[in-house]
Design a protein around this motif. Sequence first.
Motif, PDB file in Angstrom:
ATOM      1  N   PRO A 214       0.725  -1.279  -0.080  1.00  0.00           N
ATOM      2  CA  PRO A 214      -0.031   0.035   0.020  1.00  0.00           C
ATOM      3  C   PRO A 214       0.788   1.213   0.027  1.00  0.00           C
ATOM      4  O   PRO A 214       1.831   1.511   0.883  1.00  0.00           O
TER       5      PRO A 214
ATOM      6  N   HIS B 100       3.693   4.932   9.482  1.00  0.00           N
ATOM      7  CA  HIS B 100       4.316   4.250  10.614  1.00  0.00           C
ATOM      8  C   HIS B 100       5.394   3.439   9.914  1.00  0.00           C
ATOM      9  O   HIS B 100       5.673   3.503   8.780  1.00  0.00           O
TER      10      HIS B 100
ATOM     11  N   ASP C 236       6.163  -3.144   5.465  1.00  0.00           N
ATOM     12  CA  ASP C 236       5.580  -2.870   4.171  1.00  0.00           C
ATOM     13  C   ASP C 236       5.423  -1.358   3.701  1.00  0.00           C
ATOM     14  O   ASP C 236       4.742  -1.199   2.630  1.00  0.00           O
ATOM     15  N   HIS C 237       5.805  -0.528   4.824  1.00  0.00           N
ATOM     16  CA  HIS C 237       5.711   0.755   4.386  1.00  0.00           C
ATOM     17  C   HIS C 237       6.971   1.583   4.299  1.00  0.00           C
ATOM     18  O   HIS C 237       6.824   3.015   4.158  1.00  0.00           O
TER      19      HIS C 237
ATOM     20  N   ASP D 105      -3.783   1.015   7.804  1.00  0.00           N
ATOM     21  CA  ASP D 105      -3.261   0.244   8.968  1.00  0.00           C
ATOM     22  C   ASP D 105      -3.658   0.860  10.402  1.00  0.00           C
ATOM     23  O   ASP D 105      -2.830   1.047  10.985  1.00  0.00           O
TER      24      ASP D 105
ATOM     25  N   HIS E  45      -5.662  -4.388  12.688  1.00  0.00           N
ATOM     26  CA  HIS E  45      -6.285  -3.766  11.347  1.00  0.00           C
ATOM     27  C   HIS E  45      -7.847  -3.872  11.605  1.00  0.00           C
ATOM     28  O   HIS E  45      -8.425  -4.903  12.107  1.00  0.00           O
TER      29      HIS E  45
ATOM     30  N   HIS F 207      -5.254  -2.155   1.811  1.00  0.00           N
ATOM     31  CA  HIS F 207      -4.805  -3.247   2.724  1.00  0.00           C
ATOM     32  C   HIS F 207      -5.449  -4.418   2.962  1.00  0.00           C
ATOM     33  O   HIS F 207      -5.132  -5.084   3.936  1.00  0.00           O
TER      34      HIS F 207
HETATM   35 ZN   LIG Z   1       0.685  -2.177   6.228  1.00  0.00          ZN
END
Ligand SMILES: [Zn+2]
Length: 239
Positions: free
Chosen positions: A23, A61, A65-66, A158, A189, A211
Amino acid sequence: MPSIGCECATCRSADPRDNRLRPSVLVQSGSTSVLVDAGPDLRQQALRHRLACVDAIVFTHGHADHILGMDDVRRFNAALKGPMPCYGNRDTLDDVRKMFSYVFDPAAPKGGGLPQLDLRPIDGPFSVGDLVIQPVPLWHGGKPILGFRFGPFAYLTDCSALDDRAWPLLEDLDVLVLDALRERPHPTHLSLSEAIGVAERVGAQRTFFTHMCHDLPHEATNARLPKGMALAYDGLVLE
Ligand SMILES: [Zn+2]
Ligand SMILES: [Zn+2]
Ligand SMILES: [Zn+2]
């Protein structure tokens, strides 16, 4: 999506909207463009969308994955001819410093090989070029993280809950993008039914969920969502 090694119907789907990278979203206003998050697919996403540079990166955050695409910011540094402004809360910037310790190690050999990152902690609204950015406090399980509002658009990924301070920051939205992982509850989530509840309370004209995992096939899930709500997909463009 798909998940490595999974043979479920969604992971084998021929619908391109069921095939998604990590994402992220690009927000543009006038000549200003801001990237929200820099996940492991940043390089592929930038190439796919012919994104040569951005003016800043804002971080929701510090989960892998970010942020794991930060090394590829080197190409943006070349275009900017300088360091990339990177905005986030203090925890997130600490996570970036830990994950990319080689970037911030004064003993690391200099040269063209390191991204140049200008980490800027935020604790309220801030501006990048034409864009005024309002951080929106969220809870990702027990972790306080940020969503962002850009004028009539808000991006809240998230999250398992909105902080009490978030609701008044989300009035009169045209478009809300909101986390919705799957049907079953999850500790960090929103589930789809929880996300629908949040979306109804926010009352944006349109809501897109993001997500999602492979529990939510695109077309079948879309067909049963309330009016004005849909799943997002890679390459979705909103004016
Ligand atoms: Zn995430
Ligand atoms: Zn699957
Ligand atoms: Zn996360």
